[in-house]
Design an enzyme around this catalytic site. Structure first.
Site, mmCIF file in Angstrom:
data_model
loop_
_atom_site.group_PDB
_atom_site.id
_atom_site.type_symbol
_atom_site.label_atom_id
_atom_site.label_comp_id
_atom_site.label_asym_id
_atom_site.label_seq_id
_atom_site.Cartn_x
_atom_site.Cartn_y
_atom_site.Cartn_z
ATOM 1 N N LYS A 127 6.719 14.592 -9.059
ATOM 2 C CA LYS A 127 5.349 14.287 -8.888
ATOM 3 C C LYS A 127 5.360 12.927 -8.158
ATOM 4 C CE LYS A 127 5.372 11.995 -13.228
ATOM 5 N NZ LYS A 127 4.742 12.125 -14.888
ATOM 6 N N TYR A 185 -0.071 -18.999 0.105
ATOM 7 C CA TYR A 185 -1.409 -19.116 -0.557
ATOM 8 C C TYR A 185 -1.346 -19.733 -2.011
ATOM 9 C CZ TYR A 185 -2.764 -15.771 3.160
ATOM 10 O OH TYR A 185 -3.149 -15.217 4.200
#
Ligand SMILES: *Cc1c(COP(=O)(O)O)cnc(C)c1O
Length: 354
Positions: free
Chosen positions: A22, A250
């Site tokens: 999956k 940042y």
């Protein structure tokens, strides 16, 4: 992938294997998995479009659809391509009942009977029928012309943790009680159960993460003999010098305590690297272990080059994989290897080696 599949094989030699593919084979690419798991007895996934690709690419062995049909139209596709749905709710039962009115041979005379899996909810409480309803549902399915065979499955919540409040032994006891005497193949074990619950016999297992070389918990991947199937790699694209007191990136969350050399890696959260990986998260530069510094940004992250004077622009960076277990990075970022693998984004170039 082949080597990890052999680990699953030798852990439960008498058990057939549904290799779980999956989520694009946990981010590894479904076509890579198709080759890597050629020796598996079946492939198991969620996504119908991907299952059809597997058939188109020539996978003729069984395919299990672990969440079954989402709508009635899915069933016709599953019949046409012999995909085996997991039946876990009443709505899916109704879809099968409706298809059964057409008979096992549809209007075009093609055999439309399919093998199905009946999911038992033994305490995970996500999918499946309550234990008290399992016999009744089994009988309903058995009476439908469109159902060729019925297998039974359940899923363990905590096969890796012997201290957990709900143990596999408890779930298994409940499963056995409510399915006793029903004629069906069983599939029980996920990776953690395959690796750690050796006394748990069933016809099929459903390992996922271990086949990609990450640990499901309960020990390191290496301790289980697993090898990483994925290496996330990039390179340094800039080198900077920080003075004592300089800030980085940042939020200026990292401040240099002394003069230091740092590098900028072309990899960020837009590639799937976890934004929450804090300063100190391990990373390899030129094969040597160092640490992530400051906040991970969209396209870049920074690394400490203080002890790596030879590193420069172009130096190879391994974010996880070969030489750096994904589970260590996951732990530093307060997540699990599963999530990191699945999060790799389409802009990352895939190179299939070996
Ligand atoms: C994802 C999944 C698995 C595989 O689990 P791993 O922990 O990756 O081995 C097995 N069974 C079901 C129903 C799943 O959804």
């Amino acid at each position: 992938m082949q080597s990890n599949l052999r680990v699953a094989r030798s852990a439960m030699p008498d058990c057939k294997i549904w290799a779980v593919v999956k989520a694009d084979a946990y981010g590894h690419g479904l076509m890579a998995a198709l080759r890597g798991f050629a020796e598996a007895d079946g492939l198991s996934l969620i996504e119908l479009d991907r299952a059809l690709e597997l058939r188109a690419q020539g996978w003729h062995k069984p395919i299990m659809m672990m969440e079954g049909m989402f709508e009635a139209a899915d069933l016709a596709q599953m019949q046409a391509h012999q995909l085996q749905p997991v039946i876990h709710n009443d709505e899916q039962l109704a879809m099968l009942a409706a298809a059964s009115h057409a008979g096992p041979e549809g209007t075009d005379g093609i055999d439309k009977a399919i093998d199905v899996h009946l999911k038992v909810n033994t305490g995970m409480n996500r999918l499946g029928f309550a234990p008290g309803r399992v016999r009744e549902i089994y009988e309903q399915l058995a009476a439908m012309p469109v159902v060729r065979s019925i297998a039974l499955l359940t899923h363990f919540a905590n096969a890796e943790n012997p201290q957990a409040p709900l143990l596999p032994s408890t779930q298994l006891a409940l499963f056995k009680t409510c399915t006793e005497g029903l004629k069906a193949e069983l599939s029980l074990c996920n990776s953690a159960a395959v690796l750690l619950q050796h006394n748990m016999h069933s016809d099929w297992s459903r390992p996922g993460v271990m086949l990609y070389g990450a640990s499901p918990g309960g020990g390191s991947a290496a301790s289980f003999g697993l090898k990483p199937a994925m290496s996330l790699e990039s390179q340094l694209i800039s080198v900077q010098s920080l003075q004592k007191g300089d800030y980085l990136g940042y939020g200026s969350s990292f401040q240099a305590e002394q003069a230091m050399r740092i590098g900028t890696v072309a990899c960020g959260y837009a590639d799937g690297y976890p934004r929450h990986a804090p300063t100190g998260t391990p990373i390899l530069v030129n094969g040597k272990r160092t640490r992530v510094l400051g906040r991970v940004s969209m396209d870049m992250l920074s690394v400490d080059l203080t002890d790596l004077p030879e590193a420069g622009v172009g130096s190879r960076v391994v974010l996880w994989g070969e030489g750096l277990p994904i589970d260590e990075v996951a732990e530093a970022a307060a997540t699990i290897g599963y999530e990191l693998m699945c999060a790799i984004t389409p802009r990352v170039r895939r190179e299939v080696r070996g």
